[in-house]
Write an enzyme that holds these catalytic residues in place. Structure first.
Site, PDB file in Angstrom:
ATOM      1  N   LYS A 112       0.857  -1.203   0.000  1.00  0.00           N
ATOM      2  CA  LYS A 112       0.000   0.000   0.000  1.00  0.00           C
ATOM      3  C   LYS A 112       0.887   1.246   0.000  1.00  0.00           C
ATOM      4  O   LYS A 112       0.676   2.157  -0.802  1.00  0.00           O
ATOM      5  CB  LYS A 112      -0.873  -0.008   1.244  1.00  0.00           C
ATOM      6  CG  LYS A 112      -1.506   1.346   1.582  1.00  0.00           C
ATOM      7  CD  LYS A 112      -2.416   1.294   2.789  1.00  0.00           C
ATOM      8  CE  LYS A 112      -1.739   1.603   4.079  1.00  0.00           C
ATOM      9  NZ  LYS A 112      -1.502   3.013   4.387  1.00  0.00           N
ATOM     10  N   ASN A 113       1.896   1.262   0.849  1.00  0.00           N
ATOM     11  CA  ASN A 113       2.672   2.499   1.049  1.00  0.00           C
ATOM     12  C   ASN A 113       3.691   2.760  -0.053  1.00  0.00           C
ATOM     13  O   ASN A 113       4.295   3.830  -0.084  1.00  0.00           O
ATOM     14  CB  ASN A 113       3.332   2.500   2.434  1.00  0.00           C
ATOM     15  CG  ASN A 113       2.292   2.698   3.533  1.00  0.00           C
ATOM     16  OD1 ASN A 113       1.129   2.986   3.247  1.00  0.00           O
ATOM     17  ND2 ASN A 113       2.696   2.521   4.772  1.00  0.00           N
ATOM     18  N   ARG A 153      -4.764  10.983   4.093  1.00  0.00           N
ATOM     19  CA  ARG A 153      -3.870  12.120   4.182  1.00  0.00           C
ATOM     20  C   ARG A 153      -2.697  12.037   3.207  1.00  0.00           C
ATOM     21  O   ARG A 153      -2.083  13.036   2.875  1.00  0.00           O
ATOM     22  CB  ARG A 153      -3.385  12.321   5.591  1.00  0.00           C
ATOM     23  CG  ARG A 153      -2.770  11.097   6.218  1.00  0.00           C
ATOM     24  CD  ARG A 153      -2.320  11.422   7.587  1.00  0.00           C
ATOM     25  NE  ARG A 153      -1.634  12.700   7.575  1.00  0.00           N
ATOM     26  CZ  ARG A 153      -0.400  12.867   7.093  1.00  0.00           C
ATOM     27  NH1 ARG A 153       0.233  11.859   6.577  1.00  0.00           N
ATOM     28  NH2 ARG A 153       0.163  14.050   7.127  1.00  0.00           N
ATOM     29  N   CYS A 157      -5.228  12.326  12.119  1.00  0.00           N
ATOM     30  CA  CYS A 157      -5.938  11.046  12.191  1.00  0.00           C
ATOM     31  C   CYS A 157      -5.738  10.538  13.620  1.00  0.00           C
ATOM     32  O   CYS A 157      -5.143  11.212  14.448  1.00  0.00           O
ATOM     33  CB  CYS A 157      -5.384  10.072  11.158  1.00  0.00           C
ATOM     34  SG  CYS A 157      -3.695   9.613  11.502  1.00  0.00           S
ATOM     35  N   ARG A 213      -0.307  14.849  12.404  1.00  0.00           N
ATOM     36  CA  ARG A 213       0.205  14.598  11.044  1.00  0.00           C
ATOM     37  C   ARG A 213       0.433  15.900  10.261  1.00  0.00           C
ATOM     38  O   ARG A 213      -0.129  16.113   9.199  1.00  0.00           O
ATOM     39  CB  ARG A 213      -0.735  13.678  10.272  1.00  0.00           C
ATOM     40  CG  ARG A 213      -1.162  12.425  10.997  1.00  0.00           C
ATOM     41  CD  ARG A 213      -0.060  11.406  11.215  1.00  0.00           C
ATOM     42  NE  ARG A 213       0.445  10.787  10.012  1.00  0.00           N
ATOM     43  CZ  ARG A 213      -0.081   9.711   9.445  1.00  0.00           C
ATOM     44  NH1 ARG A 213      -1.169   9.172   9.953  1.00  0.00           N
ATOM     45  NH2 ARG A 213       0.479   9.187   8.352  1.00  0.00           N
ATOM     46  N   PRO A 214       1.176  16.863  10.797  1.00  0.00           N
ATOM     47  CA  PRO A 214       1.439  18.101  10.048  1.00  0.00           C
ATOM     48  C   PRO A 214       2.289  17.832   8.801  1.00  0.00           C
ATOM     49  O   PRO A 214       2.844  16.744   8.650  1.00  0.00           O
ATOM     50  CB  PRO A 214       2.199  18.958  11.047  1.00  0.00           C
ATOM     51  CG  PRO A 214       2.749  18.024  12.040  1.00  0.00           C
ATOM     52  CD  PRO A 214       1.869  16.833  12.091  1.00  0.00           C
ATOM     53  N   VAL A 215       2.349  18.790   7.907  1.00  0.00           N
ATOM     54  CA  VAL A 215       3.101  18.598   6.646  1.00  0.00           C
ATOM     55  C   VAL A 215       4.081  19.738   6.388  1.00  0.00           C
ATOM     56  O   VAL A 215       4.423  20.024   5.240  1.00  0.00           O
ATOM     57  CB  VAL A 215       2.139  18.441   5.447  1.00  0.00           C
ATOM     58  CG1 VAL A 215       1.414  17.098   5.505  1.00  0.00           C
ATOM     59  CG2 VAL A 215       1.154  19.608   5.355  1.00  0.00           C
ATOM     60  N   ASP A 255       4.941   0.922  12.096  1.00  0.00           N
ATOM     61  CA  ASP A 255       3.756   0.234  11.564  1.00  0.00           C
ATOM     62  C   ASP A 255       3.655  -1.206  12.054  1.00  0.00           C
ATOM     63  O   ASP A 255       2.655  -1.868  11.787  1.00  0.00           O
ATOM     64  CB  ASP A 255       3.768   0.249  10.027  1.00  0.00           C
ATOM     65  CG  ASP A 255       3.506   1.638   9.502  1.00  0.00           C
ATOM     66  OD1 ASP A 255       3.680   1.855   8.291  1.00  0.00           O
ATOM     67  OD2 ASP A 255       3.155   2.520  10.305  1.00  0.00           O
ATOM     68  N   ILE A 295       7.856   7.657  16.828  1.00  0.00           N
ATOM     69  CA  ILE A 295       7.519   8.293  15.552  1.00  0.00           C
ATOM     70  C   ILE A 295       6.224   9.096  15.619  1.00  0.00           C
ATOM     71  O   ILE A 295       6.155  10.223  15.151  1.00  0.00           O
ATOM     72  CB  ILE A 295       7.407   7.224  14.419  1.00  0.00           C
ATOM     73  CG1 ILE A 295       8.675   6.354  14.361  1.00  0.00           C
ATOM     74  CG2 ILE A 295       7.099   7.880  13.082  1.00  0.00           C
ATOM     75  CD1 ILE A 295       9.938   7.090  13.940  1.00  0.00           C
ATOM     76  N   ARG A 352      -8.515  -0.471   4.786  1.00  0.00           N
ATOM     77  CA  ARG A 352      -7.653   0.525   4.133  1.00  0.00           C
ATOM     78  C   ARG A 352      -6.325  -0.097   3.740  1.00  0.00           C
ATOM     79  O   ARG A 352      -5.696   0.339   2.787  1.00  0.00           O
ATOM     80  CB  ARG A 352      -7.358   1.690   5.088  1.00  0.00           C
ATOM     81  CG  ARG A 352      -8.557   2.519   5.454  1.00  0.00           C
ATOM     82  CD  ARG A 352      -8.144   3.757   6.192  1.00  0.00           C
ATOM     83  NE  ARG A 352      -7.162   4.520   5.400  1.00  0.00           N
ATOM     84  CZ  ARG A 352      -6.695   5.697   5.778  1.00  0.00           C
ATOM     85  NH1 ARG A 352      -7.077   6.232   6.917  1.00  0.00           N
ATOM     86  NH2 ARG A 352      -5.834   6.356   5.042  1.00  0.00           N
TER      87      ARG A 352
HETATM   88  C1  EPZ Z   1       4.280   7.126   6.248  1.00  0.00           C
HETATM   89  O1  EPZ Z   1       3.519   8.174   6.821  1.00  0.00           O
HETATM   90  C2  EPZ Z   1       3.354   5.915   6.181  1.00  0.00           C
HETATM   91  N1  EPZ Z   1       2.202   6.220   5.326  1.00  0.00           N
HETATM   92  C3  EPZ Z   1       2.891   5.547   7.588  1.00  0.00           C
HETATM   93  O2  EPZ Z   1       2.127   4.351   7.486  1.00  0.00           O
HETATM   94  C4  EPZ Z   1       4.118   5.245   8.445  1.00  0.00           C
HETATM   95  O3  EPZ Z   1       3.702   4.973   9.755  1.00  0.00           O
HETATM   96  C5  EPZ Z   1       5.046   6.466   8.435  1.00  0.00           C
HETATM   97  O4  EPZ Z   1       5.404   6.787   7.072  1.00  0.00           O
HETATM   98  C6  EPZ Z   1       6.334   6.221   9.209  1.00  0.00           C
HETATM   99  O5  EPZ Z   1       7.005   5.117   8.680  1.00  0.00           O
HETATM  100  C7  EPZ Z   1       2.332   6.093   3.993  1.00  0.00           C
HETATM  101  O6  EPZ Z   1       3.383   5.767   3.475  1.00  0.00           O
HETATM  102  C8  EPZ Z   1       1.106   6.392   3.180  1.00  0.00           C
HETATM  103  P1  EPZ Z   1       6.408  10.632   8.200  1.00  0.00           P
HETATM  104  P2  EPZ Z   1       4.096   9.701   6.793  1.00  0.00           P
HETATM  105  O7  EPZ Z   1       6.289  11.823   7.309  1.00  0.00           O
HETATM  106  O8  EPZ Z   1       4.713   9.953   5.476  1.00  0.00           O
HETATM  107  C9  EPZ Z   1       5.622  13.832  11.616  1.00  0.00           C
HETATM  108  C10 EPZ Z   1       0.292   2.980   7.820  1.00  0.00           C
HETATM  109  O9  EPZ Z   1      -0.111   2.436   8.852  1.00  0.00           O
HETATM  110  N2  EPZ Z   1       5.691  14.816  10.519  1.00  0.00           N
HETATM  111  O10 EPZ Z   1       7.684   9.837   8.198  1.00  0.00           O
HETATM  112  O11 EPZ Z   1       3.028  10.606   7.253  1.00  0.00           O
HETATM  113  C11 EPZ Z   1       4.436  12.902  11.488  1.00  0.00           C
HETATM  114  O12 EPZ Z   1       3.288  13.480  12.060  1.00  0.00           O
HETATM  115  C12 EPZ Z   1       0.728   4.425   7.838  1.00  0.00           C
HETATM  116  O13 EPZ Z   1       0.421   2.408   6.715  1.00  0.00           O
HETATM  117  C13 EPZ Z   1       5.755  16.173  10.850  1.00  0.00           C
HETATM  118  O14 EPZ Z   1       5.729  16.544  12.019  1.00  0.00           O
HETATM  119  O15 EPZ Z   1       5.235   9.596   7.916  1.00  0.00           O
HETATM  120  C14 EPZ Z   1       4.912  11.687  12.262  1.00  0.00           C
HETATM  121  O16 EPZ Z   1       4.744  11.945  13.646  1.00  0.00           O
HETATM  122  C15 EPZ Z   1       0.461   5.066   9.172  1.00  0.00           C
HETATM  123  N3  EPZ Z   1       5.832  17.075   9.834  1.00  0.00           N
HETATM  124  C16 EPZ Z   1       6.412  11.642  11.938  1.00  0.00           C
HETATM  125  O17 EPZ Z   1       6.770  12.968  11.527  1.00  0.00           O
HETATM  126  C17 EPZ Z   1       5.865  16.712   8.522  1.00  0.00           C
HETATM  127  O18 EPZ Z   1       5.947  17.607   7.642  1.00  0.00           O
HETATM  128  C18 EPZ Z   1       6.766  10.684  10.804  1.00  0.00           C
HETATM  129  O19 EPZ Z   1       6.016  11.096   9.693  1.00  0.00           O
HETATM  130  C19 EPZ Z   1       5.786  15.330   8.206  1.00  0.00           C
HETATM  131  C20 EPZ Z   1       5.711  14.404   9.219  1.00  0.00           C
END
Ligand code: EPZ
Length: 417
Positions: free
Chosen positions: A22-23, A94, A118, A123-125, A306, A328, A398
């Site tokens: 999926k990811n 998201r 969620c 989950r900020p970006v 995960d 994380i 999902r």
């Molecule tokens: C990806 O999410 C995966 N989703 C998540 O899988 C996975 O848990 C995560 O990576 C960590 O491995 C997909 O690939 C679709 P991050 P992502 O950006 O990209 C914070 C599942 O169960 N952050 O590495 O959102 C964020 O909130 C899902 O399949 C910021 O603060 O992960 C988190 O606490 C759940 N600012 C941490 O960093 C940002 O701009 C890691 O986020 C981006 C992220």
């Protein structure tokens, strides 16, 4: 609302086939926004998030569809792009925010709903948006939408504050068609990122360093669609390794990418679970009683967040006590109160859970709150005595393709009602 009904106590035995990731599929499908011609993706899992992605691609001018009713191939056509990603689609997934960079690279305009948080966190970006601004995008927030404009995206030297998976994927896609060279530093190294970069390179992109913490991208004018096979889902594989272990079973996980979950295999080994890699995947069995261990989630190649809920479920029935440190996400222990209702002994303090093994769990009505918390309740139900009813299983749909069918095929007494 559908539920999963599970009668626990059956050791799983037989073989389980792993679906596509999926990811990996999500960013790879979104990257088709960058293409000048159609592409066909194979080994795409049939999941709700994929259906959402296909719907969003259609709205954006990239008509996508599975090539047949049962298969796992998705063809994405080419066509005139729209820059509008509506809230009703983005809010359900998201990862949709990843369309922002590709739309800016191709159209110079995008209006993408800001993804909500969620269950597992806000989950900020900001890692995504700050980096896009460094490439020349002008972004503003207007009534819940990110409005982006740029004459063109220019290559930049970008260092992430921390190894963000989505941020790394997003900027690789944006830079693939920017002008000039981009260097991304402090990148995430997850295999799904490498799969995305490999696909884009197959279309003519010039990306190197994927899978390390520094990725170089030289923008190209055109990317031509091609046929590509998505990698197997390493989290689904890890989940089924844990399912065999918690039930005291002996299974063959076909297509299990052991080399991409070495931290999971090592940790399972510490608990007393043997995972034997072989040509087509891996066999898994338990050697007597399980032992509790200490787990800390880390960016790849560390222990994946995960898989945190799944190994915690396994430890509830292991001997001794152990800890799980979630580093994380800020709120990824939603499965704990539900496991406690099944008789688990777990105490939380901040980002740490202390688990003391108990002799048995008892089935109970429980509620899934997110994808991986939900599947940890299924694992517990498979080992509990009595009946477990898992509610809100749309979370499971999902990310797990036909989970009850895959488990039933190896002996589990599980059905969807
Ligand atoms: C990806 O999410 C995966 N989703 C998540 O899988 C996975 O848990 C995560 O990576 C960590 O491995 C997909 O690939 C679709 P991050 P992502 O950006 O990209 C914070 C599942 O169960 N952050 O590495 O959102 C964020 O909130 C899902 O399949 C910021 O603060 O992960 C988190 O606490 C759940 N600012 C941490 O960093 C940002 O701009 C890691 O986020 C981006 C992220």
């Amino acid at each position: 609302m559908q539920e999963l009904l599970i009668e626990g106590g059956v050791p799983l035995s037989g073989s389980i086939r792993i679906s596509g990731s999926k990811n990996a599929a999500l960013p790879i499908l979104f990257s088709s926004i960058l293409l000048d011609s159609p592409a066909v993706f194979h080994n795409v899992p049939r999941l709700r998030d994929i259906a959402t992605t296909i719907a969003l691609l259609r709205v954006l001018g990239r008509p996508a569809a599975f090539t047949d009713a049962e298969g796992h191939s998705v063809r994405v056509e080419n066509g005139p792009l729209s820059g509008e990603a509506p809230y009703e689609l983005v809010r359900t997934m998201r990862a949709s925010v990843l369309v922002l960079g590709p739309l800016l690279a191709r159209l110079g305009f995008a209006r993408v709903a800001l993804p909500g948080g969620c269950a597992i966190g806000a989950r900020p970006v900001e890692q995504h948006t700050r980096a896009l601004e460094k490439m020349g995008a002008r972004l503003e927030l207007e009534s819940g939408y990110i409005i982006g404009r740029c004459a063109s995206l220019r290559g930049a030297d970008i260092t992430f504050d921390f190894p963000t998976v989505g941020g790394t994927e997003h900027l690789i896609m944006a830079a693939a068609q920017a002008e000039g060279e981009t260097v991304l530093r402090n990148c995430a190294r997850e295999p799904e990122i490498t799969d995305l970069a490999n696909f884009l390179n197959a279309c003519g992109a010039k990306i190197s360093g994927q899978g390390t913490d520094t990725v170089h991208i030289r923008g190209v004018a055109a990317l031509r669609g091609c046929d590509y096979r998505v990698m197997p889902d390493r989290v689904e594989a890890g989940t089924f390794l844990a399912a065999a272990a918690i039930t005291g079973g002996n299974c063959d996980i076909v297509g299990c990418p052991v080399e991409e979950i070495t931290a999971v295999v090592a940790k399972l080994g510490e608990t007393g679970v043997t995972v034997e890699p072989h040509a087509g995947g891996a066999s898994v069995r338990r050697n007597g009683k399980l032992r509790c261990v200490d787990v800390t989630t880390r960016p790849y190649p560390g222990f994946p967040t995960d898989m945190q809920a799944q190994i915690m479920a396994l430890m509830t029935l292991a001997e001794g006590s152990g800890t799980v440190e979630e580093t994380i996400f800020e709120n990824r222990f939603m499965h704990v109160p539900e496991l406690v209702r099944m008789g688990a002994d777990i105490r939380l303090s901040g980002s740490r859970a202390v688990i003391r093994g108990v002799p048995a769990l008892t089935g109970a009505p429980v509620m899934a709150s997110d994808l991986r918390a939900g599947v940890s309740l299924v694992l517990a139900g498979l080992a509990a005595s009595g009946t477990t009813r898992v509610q809100r299983i749309y979370h499971l749909d999902r990310g797990y393709e036909r989970i009850e069918h895959k488990l039933e095929a190896v002996g589990a007494r599980i059905r969807r009602v």
